[in-house]
Design an enzyme around this catalytic site. Structure first.
Site, mmCIF file in Angstrom:
data_model
loop_
_atom_site.group_PDB
_atom_site.id
_atom_site.type_symbol
_atom_site.label_atom_id
_atom_site.label_comp_id
_atom_site.label_asym_id
_atom_site.label_seq_id
_atom_site.Cartn_x
_atom_site.Cartn_y
_atom_site.Cartn_z
ATOM 1 N N ASP A 104 71.933 23.805 75.012
ATOM 2 C CA ASP A 104 71.644 23.522 76.237
ATOM 3 C C ASP A 104 70.097 23.310 75.790
ATOM 4 O OD1 ASP A 104 70.537 22.453 79.054
ATOM 5 O OD2 ASP A 104 69.348 23.666 78.458
ATOM 6 N N GLU A 139 72.631 18.918 73.763
ATOM 7 C CA GLU A 139 72.248 18.583 74.246
ATOM 8 C C GLU A 139 70.694 18.637 73.692
ATOM 9 O OE1 GLU A 139 70.049 17.675 78.448
ATOM 10 O OE2 GLU A 139 70.438 19.649 77.652
#
Length: 738
Positions: A399, A452
């Protein structure tokens, strides 16, 4: 004269809670050539009894809670047990050898200990035939570290750990403890402050707000060996990911399904819908429900909200037995400020990055990790390896990679400190990500890593050897943003935004991309996917079917957040289940069936996934009809350049009984998929058999339609394909080129 173990300085340190070497004072100590002595510390006790080889003896009482018992030479830790005030009879923790060794120290302080999760934390084990739990923690700036729990009345003086390295590793073996024991660390900082902390390496935690660490026994018997053996073969196959938040997918009697209840239901649903993987929003332990798991305090622990450690193992095992891979969202970029966890862990910013004027990240008000410290990198690397090794996950999605890569991410001038070259790149974070990918791919071939990453940072999916970060896939945030930006426009305004559809193809093959419609796009006022679509209900659902078809056809792997597949109307909320009752409504039934059949076509069609990272897999047919919003292109597999899929997307609302596409010479053309099918809630148009037109006939048709003048000789004539084009639909044809 007092014996050496009553040395005033040693005892004062022990009693005051500042003794860093209790093992030097306590346990079995040599008193003479013929005699040893058992030395015990029992603060507050008036008497202490010892069972020595079956005989109970009272220990000699000294001052300040020190007790001792003279014994014959050569006594072993197994030969005696001590009665505690609560009646427990247990072996002496300080009689057992310390096991943290030089190799452990070298690897850990270098940041390369690949099995650190089997050394740090609370590890059930057996030493010299005696079962118990070995506790190890890194706290270099603490004066004293103790393990506290029900087993010692949460008393910090009873079980101080021994400092086994001058770089701050502490260890103690507590005999007799078993899985289920609750514990925390009690530390005395350099300033004398007493801190109570959860274990950063804890494998399980009790629920907030207590958040006690819990000893677990990892004895689950896996049944997924066939899956693991075949996993590497699946990496080049289709990848259609269903993104799931465990706590809000489906509820029962007002509560989320637990891991075990979820396992069979979700596995069967994924098979029915032709998803190849599930991606779980973080199931690592976290204190705040509203963080969705993205503010992690237990990097080695599944959250207890949905069941036990073994229950999550059962969930993953079940998914594998049904042929579904499991990807885990993982957050190595920042951690929360909660005082019970890692922040200021030993009285200093041990894990935190401190070079910026403010240590808190401006976006999330969390701490960022200090990747310059090898031990911090080892903590994070060990977490990833733990989930792969002990929990059998098949992929890790990292993330907020952008926030790791840039020192100035979210910060203004003066709020960040440049790197040693004066740049904004976080060189230590880059090295960590390269190490992360290198180790995972070397140690676990077939396990995939995803980034990401929302900027244009280069070479995200290029190998480390070639100067890249080494990820397998990058989320294509630009494609997602541009696509949704286009779909949100009302139909009269779409011609002015055609570049939202065409521009992403300029960089579509610069990385290995995954195309996401993720949870982030259906929260915080952004509206659900169906809520983004303009028009009345019929047009909204037609547009959603078109969108899902567009995603399936575009080059890149696929990800869809739960609810998008049936047109969830409300924004997602982690505090309630999806609106499954919508499937009683025909519009929602239709888009659900359409999604299912699109997914089936995707996994069965190599043209859509076999070479989707190569430019040769994509060829434009036409994107010039801006006014009507029509784009068409061919998709190829690398095995046969003559077999292709023709993908046609009509983003407008008109209906064209005869629509002429310029096309390469074709031998055949057969319709495979039409999102305007009445079974999906569409108008049923677009099923007329396509007509392949020679260049001469195609030119006549263009002249008749007013697309070109009769005397226009610019450019060569091309073949044509006459199709029936329904409103707001995706058509997919199987074509054979001449």
């Amino acid at each position: 004269m007092d014996p050496f173990f009553l040395n005033t300085q040693h005892v004062e340190l022990l009693v005051s809670g500042k003794q860093s070497s209790p093992q030097d004072l306590l346990g079995i100590v040599s008193e003479s050539l013929n005699q040893d002595r058992i030395v015990l510390f029992r603060p507050g006790a008036e008497t202490v009894f010892v069972e020595l080889r079956g005989k109970i003896q009272q220990a000699e009482s000294h001052h300040s809670g020190i007790f001792s018992l003279p014994v014959m030479k050569g006594i072993s830790p197994q030969d005696y047990r001590v009665y505690h005030q609560n009646g427990l009879l247990a072996h002496d923790p300080y009689a057992f050898p310390l096991l943290w060794g030089e190799i452990d120290s070298f690897l850990f302080h270098e940041g390369t200990h690949q099995r650190i999760y089997e050394r740090m934390g609370a590890i059930p084990c057996e030493i010299d035939g005696v079962p118990g739990v070995r506790f190890i923690v890194w706290a270099p700036h603490a004066q004293r570290v103790s393990v506290i729990g029900d087993f010692n009345g949460w008393h910090g003086l009873v079980n101080p750990l021994h400092k086994v390295s001058d770089q701050g590793v502490w260890e103690l073996f507590v005999p007799g403890l078993t899985a289920g024991a609750c514990y925390k660390w009690e530390m005395v900082t350099e300033s004398g402050q007493v801190l109570i902390k959860s274990d950063p390496y804890g494998k399980f935690f009790g629920p907030p707000p207590r958040s006690v660490s819990v000893v677990i026994d990892d004895s689950y018997e896996w049944n997924d060996s066939e899956w693991l053996e075949e996993r590497i073969k699946k990496t080049e196959g289709p990848m259609n990911i269903y993104e799931v938040h465990v706590g809000s997918w489906q509820w029962q009697e007002g509560q989320p399904l637990n891991y075990k209840e979820l396992a069979d239901q979700l596995a069967l649903y994924c098979k029915q819908m032709h998803y190849t993987h599930v991606e779980l929003l973080p199931v690592t332990e976290h204190p705040l429900n509203e963080s969705w798991g993205y503010q992690t305090t237990g990097y080695y622990a599944p959250t207890s909200r949905y069941g036990s450690f073994e229950d999550l193992q059962y969930f993953i095992d079940t998914m594998h037995q049904h042929g579904i891979g499991v990807i885990l969202d993982w957050v190595p970029g920042h951690f929360p400020i909660d005082s019970f966890a890692m922040s200021g862990f030993d009285g200093t910013p041990l894990y935190e990055y401190t070079r910026n004027p403010s240590p808190l990240h401006p976006h999330w008000h969390t701490y960022t990790f200090d990747y310059a410290k090898p031990e911090v990198c080892n903590f994070l690397l060990g977490s990833a390896l733990f989930w792969i090794d002990k929990m059998h996950v098949d992929g890790i999605r990292v993330d907020a990679v952008s926030s790791m890569l840039y020192l100035d991410y979210g910060r203004y001038a003066g709020e960040w400190v440049p790197n040693r070259y004066g740049g904004r790149e976080n060189l230590d974070a880059i090295r960590f990500l390269q190490q992360f990918n290198t180790v995972i791919h070397e140690k676990y071939p077939g396990v995939l890593t995803f980034a990401e990453e929302s900027t244009t940072f280069p070479k995200i999916t290029v190998s480390v050897e070639e100067g890249g970060l080494g990820f397998d896939y990058k989320w294509n945030m630009g494609w997602m943003h541009d696509t949704l930006h286009y779909f949100e426009k009302d139909f009269p305004y779409r011609p002015y935004h055609q570049s939202d559809l065409t521009f992403p193809q300029w960089y579509a093959f610069s990385e290995r991309f995954l195309l996401p419609f993720s949870h982030d796009e259906v929260v915080h006022g952004k509206r659900s996917l169906i809520g983004k679509m303009p028009g009345d209900a019929w047009r909204q659902f037609a547009q959603l079917r078109l969108l899902l078809g567009y995603q399936i056809c575009q080059p890149g792997k696929k990800l869809l957040f739960m609810g998008g597949e049936f047109g969830q109307g409300r924004e997602w909320s982690p505090g309630r289940e999806l609106d499954w009752e919508l499937l009683d409504i025909s519009y929602h039934q239709g888009v659900h069936l359409c999604s299912q059949e699109l997914n089936a076509l995707y996994v069965q069609s190599p043209q859509l996934w076999q070479a989707d990272h190569l430019p040769s897999s994509f060829r434009w047919v036409d994107f010039s009809d801006v006014r009507n919003g029509v784009v068409a292109y061919l998709r190829f597999a690398d095995a046969d350049a003559k077999k292709a899929l023709l993908c046609v997307h009509h983003f407008g609302v008109g209906y064209f009984p005869h629509y002429l596409l310029p096309i390469l010479p074709l031998e055949s053309c057969d319709l495979l998929m039409n999102t305007d099918n009445t079974r999906f809630g569409g108008s049923g148009k677009g099923f007329r058999e396509p007509e392949i037109l020679t260049p001469e006939i195609a030119r006549q048709e263009r002249e008749a339609a007013g697309l070109i003048e009769a005397d226009d000789e610019s450019g060569p004539d091309c073949w044509g394909l006459d199709i029936e084009l329904p409103p707001s639909a995706t058509l997919i044809f199987s074509v054979t080129l001449q």
